[in-house]
Motif scaffolding. Structure first.
Motif, mmCIF file in Angstrom:
data_model
loop_
_atom_site.group_PDB
_atom_site.id
_atom_site.type_symbol
_atom_site.label_atom_id
_atom_site.label_comp_id
_atom_site.label_asym_id
_atom_site.label_seq_id
_atom_site.Cartn_x
_atom_site.Cartn_y
_atom_site.Cartn_z
ATOM 1 N N VAL A 133 0.622 -1.198 0.076
ATOM 2 C CA VAL A 133 0.031 -0.113 0.156
ATOM 3 C C VAL A 133 0.863 1.168 -0.087
ATOM 4 O O VAL A 133 0.308 2.356 -0.128
ATOM 5 C CB VAL A 133 -0.962 0.061 1.170
ATOM 6 N N HIS A 134 2.037 1.093 0.151
ATOM 7 C CA HIS A 134 2.897 2.378 0.310
ATOM 8 C C HIS A 134 4.127 2.277 -0.866
ATOM 9 O O HIS A 134 5.160 1.900 -0.327
ATOM 10 C CB HIS A 134 3.531 2.556 1.383
ATOM 11 N N THR A 135 3.908 2.566 -2.175
ATOM 12 C CA THR A 135 4.978 2.548 -2.993
ATOM 13 C C THR A 135 5.050 4.011 -3.728
ATOM 14 O O THR A 135 4.099 4.796 -3.748
ATOM 15 C CB THR A 135 4.888 1.563 -4.284
ATOM 16 N N ASN A 156 2.097 7.920 -2.982
ATOM 17 C CA ASN A 156 2.194 8.220 -1.536
ATOM 18 C C ASN A 156 2.980 9.363 -1.340
ATOM 19 O O ASN A 156 3.584 10.149 -2.006
ATOM 20 C CB ASN A 156 2.815 7.138 -0.854
ATOM 21 N N CYS A 157 3.039 9.818 0.068
ATOM 22 C CA CYS A 157 3.949 10.965 0.774
ATOM 23 C C CYS A 157 3.648 12.214 -0.058
ATOM 24 O O CYS A 157 4.369 13.218 -0.306
ATOM 25 C CB CYS A 157 5.349 10.493 0.719
ATOM 26 N N GLY A 158 2.282 12.383 -0.359
ATOM 27 C CA GLY A 158 1.827 13.625 -0.902
ATOM 28 C C GLY A 158 2.171 13.982 -2.515
ATOM 29 O O GLY A 158 1.767 14.822 -3.059
ATOM 30 N N ILE A 197 6.756 16.507 5.506
ATOM 31 C CA ILE A 197 8.196 17.023 5.707
ATOM 32 C C ILE A 197 8.600 17.484 4.238
ATOM 33 O O ILE A 197 9.740 18.068 4.175
ATOM 34 C CB ILE A 197 8.958 15.907 6.046
ATOM 35 N N TYR A 198 7.854 17.479 3.460
ATOM 36 C CA TYR A 198 8.214 17.719 1.880
ATOM 37 C C TYR A 198 7.534 19.098 1.422
ATOM 38 O O TYR A 198 6.685 19.467 1.981
ATOM 39 C CB TYR A 198 7.815 16.712 0.893
ATOM 40 N N LEU A 199 8.245 19.771 0.509
ATOM 41 C CA LEU A 199 8.022 20.657 -0.117
ATOM 42 C C LEU A 199 6.760 20.257 -1.205
ATOM 43 O O LEU A 199 7.050 19.316 -1.662
ATOM 44 C CB LEU A 199 8.970 21.525 -0.993
ATOM 45 N N SER A 249 -0.853 9.403 5.538
ATOM 46 C CA SER A 249 0.280 10.521 5.867
ATOM 47 C C SER A 249 1.694 10.367 6.186
ATOM 48 O O SER A 249 1.822 9.348 6.930
ATOM 49 C CB SER A 249 -0.319 11.457 6.960
ATOM 50 N N HIS A 250 2.527 10.608 5.276
ATOM 51 C CA HIS A 250 4.026 10.622 6.092
ATOM 52 C C HIS A 250 4.024 11.938 6.793
ATOM 53 O O HIS A 250 3.862 13.070 6.461
ATOM 54 C CB HIS A 250 4.810 11.130 4.715
ATOM 55 N N MET A 251 4.029 11.785 8.115
ATOM 56 C CA MET A 251 3.712 12.853 9.098
ATOM 57 C C MET A 251 4.734 14.010 9.194
ATOM 58 O O MET A 251 5.895 13.547 8.832
ATOM 59 C CB MET A 251 3.487 12.031 10.617
ATOM 60 N N SER A 258 1.636 6.303 7.481
ATOM 61 C CA SER A 258 2.737 5.903 6.702
ATOM 62 C C SER A 258 4.061 5.298 7.173
ATOM 63 O O SER A 258 4.465 6.181 8.111
ATOM 64 C CB SER A 258 2.958 6.796 5.321
ATOM 65 N N HIS A 259 4.555 4.153 6.870
ATOM 66 C CA HIS A 259 5.846 3.930 7.264
ATOM 67 C C HIS A 259 6.190 4.324 8.758
ATOM 68 O O HIS A 259 7.295 5.296 8.998
ATOM 69 C CB HIS A 259 7.199 4.288 6.162
ATOM 70 N N ILE A 260 5.490 3.683 9.544
ATOM 71 C CA ILE A 260 5.670 4.209 10.826
ATOM 72 C C ILE A 260 7.131 3.831 11.524
ATOM 73 O O ILE A 260 7.634 2.789 11.115
ATOM 74 C CB ILE A 260 4.591 3.387 11.787
ATOM 75 N N ALA A 286 6.862 -1.543 1.348
ATOM 76 C CA ALA A 286 8.062 -1.317 1.061
ATOM 77 C C ALA A 286 8.592 0.081 0.982
ATOM 78 O O ALA A 286 9.954 0.453 0.724
ATOM 79 C CB ALA A 286 8.523 -2.030 -0.334
ATOM 80 N N ASP A 287 7.700 1.242 0.446
ATOM 81 C CA ASP A 287 8.149 2.437 0.300
ATOM 82 C C ASP A 287 9.043 2.733 -0.894
ATOM 83 O O ASP A 287 10.003 3.590 -0.684
ATOM 84 C CB ASP A 287 8.522 3.064 1.663
ATOM 85 N N SER A 288 8.924 1.986 -1.927
ATOM 86 C CA SER A 288 9.930 1.935 -2.944
ATOM 87 C C SER A 288 9.190 1.979 -4.233
ATOM 88 O O SER A 288 8.032 2.026 -4.485
ATOM 89 C CB SER A 288 10.554 0.521 -3.209
HETATM 90 ZN ZN ZN Z 1 7.235 8.864 2.976
#
Ligand code: ZN
Length: 552
Positions: free
Chosen positions: A98-100, A126-128, A200-202, A228-230, A258-260, A418-420
């Motif tokens: 679920v997180h790629t 993911n991650c916005g 955390i990202y722009l 959320s990538h918090m 996301s990716h705790i 995997a966040d990949s």
């Molecule tokens: Zn992330």
């Protein structure tokens, strides 16, 4: 002794001792069954250990597949066009990640790194950060063919940058907010499974909570999830969690952390406390879940080491050229390092730097020594700023505690992701998670360390993610489910990539099927491209052209 056939029909005695008669009767009975039920499978996997993805205990049996779906499980009579004996192997639902960040599936449609660790469905966006026009992306993808199933979130950062015309440290105007909401509404109507943030990202980092709530409501109203990538995965993680809970509550929606992780030594050993906070939000009725990768290093852009204020608005080079501003940025970087609890940047390893590939695989002190003659902290900072000036790099950050990782992993609502992105074999020195995450859980955390049972690990890769992201007919093996299947040997399944040498596929996968098509066989991707686009609420297009697997 010879008895007449007629008398043996009801006699167990005879049917078991008189083999020819028994065989004849059995064949006759089976033929009748076929005629009656029209059983004719495409594929039967024989003699496996079936783990159905619900967490239920494994059991011995067969799985029959017809027309891309699971047709029967357990003791399966009958025959198929092909039967494969998988004795010694687990038959599980195909894994769902679920997180790629697998948007690159457009150019790498085989997604070999994922398929070869049993992953059959990917959630992108993911991650916005996502495709802005998901409808177009989906239509483009459906004109091509690709190996895994794909779903996507819509990225809040992507939408914010488009609506506001860049990355700005200010709230959106009313008109800009309305624009953001309309982009998100369209993405949801096109089939997005939810919305992601990368705080955390722009430019996501500049969004205040009330902006996120307003946009998230659009998603909640359409049944999507908030992921959320918090804002903070370190010492301020409690505030970040509260923000996630607040958005879930106000948006009337599920939410996924996301990716705790707990990043940086100053935040370590608080995993129990973090899970307690999530538990109390769940007790309140919020549907909060989380995902995790099975490594103590993370990976993202090296620019994360530079304060966002220095990078905002595309004016980084200008600011660095001004000695006063540069001195201020360096001072802030010293402060960030101190808060993190690390003496220097040796925990950060450059993964991919286009402008100078000789730095790939080197940690920041090593790179500073190579390029600037010494690894003093000043030189390390200088190197980081220089890399950013020359286009930036991705990096691997060694920053987590093994015990925290295991505590998060054990939690019943933690899924494996995997966040990949899709890996281009042999390119750069990326985080090994893209090649090994699922296999590492099954090998290291189930077989070797016994942190999880096999059934629970499979559930965290299948049933749990399918339920949380509402992927219909996926993630559980039952009659009628889509035949996404991973067949692996629990005694040998292994991740083979390391931080220093990541480009090795996982092994131990006898078969991986996507919508009934064999895609991996004996640890080789055989070229099938039978993946589908998965839209929220199962609003699938018909894929008559995809029913028979295509090979390429
Ligand atoms: Zn992330």
């Amino acid at each position: 002794m010879h008895r007449p056939v007629a008398s043996s029909f009801h006699s167990k005695d005879v049917s078991f001792t008189n083999i020819p008669v028994r065989k004849l009767l059995l064949t006759f009975a089976l033929t009748l069954t076929f005629l009656a039920r029209g059983e004719n499978y495409d594929l039967i996997l024989r003699n496996g250990q079936i783990i159905d993805g619900t967490g239920a205990p494994a059991y011995h049996g067969d799985v029959a597949i017809a027309n891309g779906r699971v047709a029967a499980l357990g003791k399966v009579d009958g025959t198929a066009k092909r039967e494969i004996d998988v004795v010694g192997n687990v038959i599980a639902p195909g894994f769902i990640d679920v997180h790629t960040h697998a948007e690159d599936i457009e150019t790498l449609p085989l997604a070999e790194n994922f398929l070869r660790m049993g992953v059959t469905s990917l959630v992108l966006g993911n991650c916005g950060s996502s495709k802005l026009d998901l409808g177009k992306f989906y239509n483009d993808m459906e004109r091509k063919t690709f190996s895994p199933n794909i779903a996507s979130l819509v990225g809040h950062g992507t939408v914010r940058a488009k609506a506001m015309g860049g990355s700005f440290d200010r709230p959106p105007s009313a008109a800009e907010l309305a624009k953001m909401k309309s982009y998100v509404a369209k993405a949801m109507d096109d089939g997005a499974v939810g919305m992601s943030t990368g705080l955390i990202y722009l430019p996501g980092t500049f969004a205040k909570t009330d902006e996120l709530v307003e946009v998230a409501k659009v998603v909640g109203a359409r049944g999507g999830i908030y992921t959320s990538h918090m804002r903070d995965e370190g010492t301020h993680i409690d505030d970040s969690l509260s923000e996630v809970f607040h958005i879930a509550r106000e948006g009337h929606m599920r939410a996924e952390v996301s990716h705790i992780k707990l990043s940086g030594p100053t935040s370590w050993h608080r995993s129990e406390q973090v899970l307690k906070e999530i538990e109390s939000a769940r007790a309140e009725g919020l549907k909060i879940t989380q995902d995790e990768y099975a490594y103590t290093a993370s990976s993202t852009s090296l620019s994360q080491l530079i304060p966002e204020g220095a990078r905002e608005g595309g004016k980084f080079k200008q600011r660095i050229a001004d000695p006063k501003q540069k001195a201020d940025i360096i001072k802030q970087m010293h402060g960030m390092l101190k808060r993190r609890g690390t003496p220097d940047y040796s925990y950060a390893v450059i993964a991919s730097f286009r402008a100078d590939k000789s730095l790939n695989g080197k940690n920041v002190p090593e790179a500073a020594k190579m390029k600037l003659g010494s690894d003093s902290l000043d030189n390390q900072i200088e190197l980081i700023l220089d890399v950013e000036k020359r286009g930036g790099a991705s990096a691997v950050f060694h920053g987590m505690d093994e015990q925290d990782l295991q505590t998060f992993l054990r939690h019943t609502n933690t899924m494996i992701a995997a966040d990949s992105g899709v890996r281009k074999f042999g390119e750069s020195v990326p985080h090994p998670r893209g090649y090994g995450n699922n296999a590492r859980v099954l090998g290291r955390y189930v077989r070797e360390l016994k942190v999880l049972t096999l059934e629970d690990a499979v559930r965290k890769m299948t049933g749990l993610p399918a339920m949380s992201f509402q992927l219909k007919d996926r993630g559980v093996l039952k009659p009628g489910a889509c035949a996404d299947i991973a067949v692996f040997d629990p005694a040998t399944v292994t991740d083979n990539g390391t931080y220093k040498d990541p480009h090795h596929y996982s092994t131990g996968f006898k078969l991986v099927l996507v919508n009934g098509a064999i895609t991996v066989e004996n640890d080789k991707h055989i070229g099938a491209r039978n993946g589908e686009v998965l839209r929220l609420n199962g609003s699938r297009k018909s894929h008559a052209h995809l029913v028979s697997p295509r090979q390429s």
